[in-house]
Write a protein that holds these residues in place. Structure first.
Motif, short mmCIF file in Angstrom:
data_model
loop_
_atom_site.label_atom_id
_atom_site.label_comp_id
_atom_site.label_asym_id
_atom_site.label_seq_id
_atom_site.Cartn_x
_atom_site.Cartn_y
_atom_site.Cartn_z
N GLU A 46 0.82 -1.21 0.00
CA GLU A 46 0.00 0.00 0.00
C GLU A 46 0.86 1.26 0.00
N ILE A 47 1.88 1.31 0.86
CA ILE A 47 2.72 2.51 0.93
C ILE A 47 3.53 2.68 -0.34
N ARG A 48 3.90 1.57 -0.98
CA ARG A 48 4.64 1.66 -2.25
C ARG A 48 3.79 2.36 -3.31
N MET A 49 2.53 1.97 -3.40
CA MET A 49 1.65 2.60 -4.39
C MET A 49 1.38 4.07 -4.04
N THR A 50 1.19 4.36 -2.76
CA THR A 50 0.95 5.73 -2.33
C THR A 50 2.17 6.60 -2.58
N SER A 51 3.36 6.08 -2.28
CA SER A 51 4.57 6.87 -2.50
C SER A 51 4.82 7.09 -3.99
N TRP A 52 4.49 6.11 -4.82
CA TRP A 52 4.64 6.28 -6.26
C TRP A 52 3.69 7.39 -6.74
N THR A 53 2.45 7.36 -6.28
CA THR A 53 1.47 8.38 -6.67
C THR A 53 1.92 9.77 -6.21
N ALA A 54 2.40 9.86 -4.96
CA ALA A 54 2.87 11.15 -4.44
C ALA A 54 4.05 11.66 -5.26
N SER A 55 4.94 10.77 -5.65
CA SER A 55 6.09 11.16 -6.46
C SER A 55 5.65 11.67 -7.83
N GLU A 56 4.71 10.97 -8.45
CA GLU A 56 4.21 11.39 -9.76
C GLU A 56 3.52 12.76 -9.67
N LEU A 57 2.72 12.97 -8.63
CA LEU A 57 2.05 14.26 -8.45
C LEU A 57 3.06 15.38 -8.20
N HIS A 58 4.07 15.09 -7.41
CA HIS A 58 5.12 16.08 -7.13
C HIS A 58 5.85 16.46 -8.42
N ASN A 59 6.19 15.46 -9.22
CA ASN A 59 6.92 15.72 -10.47
C ASN A 59 6.07 16.42 -11.53
N ALA A 60 4.75 16.32 -11.41
CA ALA A 60 3.85 16.94 -12.39
C ALA A 60 3.47 18.37 -12.03
#
Length: 68
Positions: A46-60
């Motif tokens: 769960e945290i892996r998916m959440t951290s990936w999403t947070a990273s993508e949002l940050h980079n966008a």
């Protein structure tokens, strides 16, 4: 808001260090509680998916420059 961002970054570094220690222990020992291991794996997924999403949002974020 910047204060909260700093707190999150600090927690990430602390947890990353703890996870590296846990990884070492998992590699060198045996697990006697299968349910605990399964619960941990689920939480990590769960945290892996959440951290990936947070990273993508940050980079966008608009105006963010790539540092290559």
């Amino acid at each position: 808001m910047a204060e909260k961002g700093f707190q999150i970054a600090s927690r990430l570094r602390t947890l990353t260090s703890e996870l590296h220690l846990l990884e070492r222990d998992l590699k060198s020992g045996t697990i006697s509680d299968d349910a605990a291991l399964q619960e941990f794996r689920h939480a990590v997924d769960e945290i892996r998916m959440t951290s990936w999403t947070a990273s993508e949002l940050h980079n966008a974020q608009p105006g963010r420059k790539e540092l290559l």
